[in-house]
Design a protein around this motif. Structure first.
Motif, PDB file in Angstrom:
ATOM      1  N   LEU A  71       5.332  20.083 -24.974  1.00 24.61           N
ATOM      2  CA  LEU A  71       4.908  18.691 -24.788  1.00 24.61           C
ATOM      3  C   LEU A  71       6.033  17.715 -24.448  1.00 24.61           C
ATOM      4  O   LEU A  71       5.819  16.807 -23.634  1.00 24.61           O
ATOM      5  N   PRO A  72       7.238  17.818 -25.023  1.00 27.30           N
ATOM      6  CA  PRO A  72       8.282  16.852 -24.639  1.00 27.30           C
ATOM      7  C   PRO A  72       8.566  16.843 -23.141  1.00 27.30           C
ATOM      8  O   PRO A  72       8.756  15.779 -22.540  1.00 27.30           O
ATOM      9  N   SER A  73       8.587  18.022 -22.515  1.00 27.93           N
ATOM     10  CA  SER A  73       8.815  18.088 -21.063  1.00 27.93           C
ATOM     11  C   SER A  73       7.669  17.435 -20.301  1.00 27.93           C
ATOM     12  O   SER A  73       7.882  16.728 -19.316  1.00 27.93           O
ATOM     13  N   LEU A  74       6.445  17.674 -20.743  1.00 28.80           N
ATOM     14  CA  LEU A  74       5.288  17.083 -20.073  1.00 28.80           C
ATOM     15  C   LEU A  74       5.307  15.566 -20.215  1.00 28.80           C
ATOM     16  O   LEU A  74       5.005  14.825 -19.270  1.00 28.80           O
ATOM     17  N   PHE A  75       5.661  15.082 -21.402  1.00 30.07           N
ATOM     18  CA  PHE A  75       5.727  13.644 -21.656  1.00 30.07           C
ATOM     19  C   PHE A  75       6.706  12.961 -20.711  1.00 30.07           C
ATOM     20  O   PHE A  75       6.470  11.851 -20.239  1.00 30.07           O
ATOM     21  N   ASN A  76       7.803  13.622 -20.430  1.00 38.12           N
ATOM     22  CA  ASN A  76       8.849  13.014 -19.614  1.00 38.12           C
ATOM     23  C   ASN A  76       8.544  13.007 -18.127  1.00 38.12           C
ATOM     24  O   ASN A  76       9.173  12.258 -17.374  1.00 38.12           O
ATOM     25  N   HIS A  77       7.588  13.827 -17.691  1.00 38.14           N
ATOM     26  CA  HIS A  77       7.419  14.003 -16.250  1.00 38.14           C
ATOM     27  C   HIS A  77       6.037  13.667 -15.690  1.00 38.14           C
ATOM     28  O   HIS A  77       5.904  13.487 -14.474  1.00 38.14           O
ATOM     29  N   TYR A  78       5.019  13.577 -16.523  1.00 39.65           N
ATOM     30  CA  TYR A  78       3.670  13.380 -15.992  1.00 39.65           C
ATOM     31  C   TYR A  78       3.105  12.000 -16.314  1.00 39.65           C
ATOM     32  O   TYR A  78       3.360  11.433 -17.371  1.00 39.65           O
ATOM     33  N   LYS A  79       2.309  11.506 -15.383  1.00 41.43           N
ATOM     34  CA  LYS A  79       1.627  10.222 -15.555  1.00 41.43           C
ATOM     35  C   LYS A  79       0.508  10.337 -16.583  1.00 41.43           C
ATOM     36  O   LYS A  79       0.237   9.402 -17.340  1.00 41.43           O
ATOM     37  N   GLY A  80      -0.163  11.480 -16.591  1.00 37.98           N
ATOM     38  CA  GLY A  80      -1.250  11.708 -17.536  1.00 37.98           C
ATOM     39  C   GLY A  80      -1.323  13.179 -17.907  1.00 37.98           C
ATOM     40  O   GLY A  80      -0.958  14.050 -17.110  1.00 37.98           O
ATOM     41  N   ILE A  81      -1.778  13.458 -19.130  1.00 42.59           N
ATOM     42  CA  ILE A  81      -1.866  14.835 -19.626  1.00 42.59           C
ATOM     43  C   ILE A  81      -3.250  15.049 -20.233  1.00 42.59           C
ATOM     44  O   ILE A  81      -3.694  14.262 -21.071  1.00 42.59           O
ATOM     45  N   VAL A  82      -3.918  16.110 -19.798  1.00 35.03           N
ATOM     46  CA  VAL A  82      -5.222  16.490 -20.344  1.00 35.03           C
ATOM     47  C   VAL A  82      -5.001  17.714 -21.234  1.00 35.03           C
ATOM     48  O   VAL A  82      -4.554  18.764 -20.763  1.00 35.03           O
ATOM     49  N   LEU A  83      -5.301  17.567 -22.519  1.00 29.67           N
ATOM     50  CA  LEU A  83      -5.060  18.629 -23.491  1.00 29.67           C
ATOM     51  C   LEU A  83      -6.386  19.182 -23.997  1.00 29.67           C
ATOM     52  O   LEU A  83      -7.193  18.442 -24.573  1.00 29.67           O
ATOM     53  N   ILE A  84      -6.605  20.457 -23.781  1.00 31.46           N
ATOM     54  CA  ILE A  84      -7.816  21.109 -24.307  1.00 31.46           C
ATOM     55  C   ILE A  84      -7.433  21.724 -25.641  1.00 31.46           C
ATOM     56  O   ILE A  84      -7.246  22.946 -25.797  1.00 31.46           O
TER      57      ILE A  84
END
Length: 374
Positions: A71-84
């Motif tokens: 998640l830290p990498s995703l937080f730093n690079h994406y505008k939005g995150i969809v988590l199932i």
């Protein structure tokens, strides 16, 4: 690509889109693959043990280890995150990553069966509410949005005019003014410029939100809060309304500019700022620069529009000569083929019949200023 997640190390993920989808269960992976087929602006991540064998072909990234480490990498690079992933687990995992609602990505949670799409984080400014609605529509889920302004179908103060490019002068009063809006207190709106079709709902504007023709008129009615939309710098008496108010800057100013070849960006920007100060206009309301096509490669102009993220429009001499201007110049014509540059360019780009500044020459720069009429 397979990421082996380890404590203290962020994986080097491949980023090709603005959004990420993450799944950690068998049914979640099936749902995620289905979603990505229609939500094409997304990168998909799921656990390696649920691999189907076609991940490399479909550019799907897999991981081994706890998703918490991804998640830290995703937080730093994406505008939005969809988590199932279950909502409770998501809350615990993202809590240490939260910084500021102006920078945190929008987070949407789906349940394993795709029955509910829940806006969890950065609903407004991070776009999670909008993303939730989009995801729900794609998979036939029910969207769950708890933001008060969305539920009540009223003005989201932090997003007011955002789709038009409006910006606010300061975020200081966003929260108290938002509270006044959703608590149905008397909120004044004064709009001097900018797009008028900002009300998006199929119901009348709530009675607690009242439109006034001027700041002075609004002040006479002692509103609890105010939304002021203008390209002007307010005078001292007018600033009182911002005690519990937000000042929005619509993108309405067009700068028509002509300059000598090789004029520096510093000189151009100095003339722009000086001119706007004289007019008492905010530079935050500048939409773009317009000029003649002979100047479309002028380094100083290109550097200026790049610095401020402004639009840059150029016109042929023939297009400029079709515009009636106040002082046609034979000298300018002899050099450019046009009888004027800054004034007709400003008129063409803005559609304004009257200019805030017809023309001013300062050093190597000639500038005209127009306000786009709405």
């Amino acid at each position: 690509m397979i990421h082996v997640l380890q404590e203290g190390k962020q994986p080097e993920i491949e980023i090709t889109n603005e959004y990420a989808i993450v799944a950690i269960t068998k049914h979640g992976v099936m749902l995620a693959r289905k979603l990505q087929r229609s939500f094409t602006s997304s990168d998909l991540f799921y656990m390696k043990k649920f691999g189907k064998g076609d991940e490399q072909e479909k550019n799907i990234q897999m991981f081994e280890g706890s998703v918490r480490l991804l998640l830290p990498s995703l937080f730093n690079h994406y505008k939005g995150i969809v988590l199932i992933i279950s909502l409770g687990a998501v809350v615990r995992m993202i809590a240490p990553l939260l910084k500021d609602k102006k920078t945190d990505p929008g987070i949407v949670v789906l349940d394993d069966k795709g029955q509910f799409a829940i806006s969890v984080l950065s609903g407004h400014m991070g776009g999670a509410n909008e993303l939730t609605r989009e995801i729900a529509a794609l998979i036939g889920a029910e969207s769950v949005i708890t933001t008060a302004s969305d539920v009540q179908k009223t003005i989201p103060v932090d997003l007011f005019g955002k789709r038009f490019g409006w910006v606010w002068d300061s975020a200081e009063k966003l929260t108290p003014v938002s509270a006044s809006v959703v608590n149905e207190e008397h909120v004044a709106i004064v709009q001097e410029s900018g797009e008028r079709n900002w009300w998006e709902y199929d119901r009348p504007i709530p009675e607690n939100i009242r439109l006034y023709g001027s700041i002075q008129e609004a002040q006479q009615h002692n509103p609890d809060a105010a939304l002021i939309v203008t390209h002007r710098n307010l005078c001292k008496d007018e600033e009182q309304i911002l005690k519990n108010g937000v000042l929005y800057r619509p993108k309405v100013i067009i700068l028509g500019i002509g300059c000598n070849r090789g004029t520096s960006a510093e000189e151009i920007q100095s003339v722009i700022q000086e001119t706007l100060d004289e007019l008492k206009f905010s530079i935050k309301s500048v939409k773009g620069i317009a000029t003649i096509d002979l100047k479309k490669d002028e380094a100083g102009l290109l550097e200026t529009v790049s610095k401020y993220d402004w639009s840059f429009t150029s016109y042929t001499p023939e297009e400029l000569n079709n515009v009636t201007i106040s002082e046609p110049s034979q000298t300018v014509f002899s050099y450019t083929g046009a009888y004027g540059v800054s004034e007709p360019a400003a008129r063409l780009a803005s559609g304004a019949s009257n200019l805030a500044l017809v023309k001013k020459k300062s050093g190597n720069v000639t500038i005209s200023v127009a306000v786009i009429p709405y």
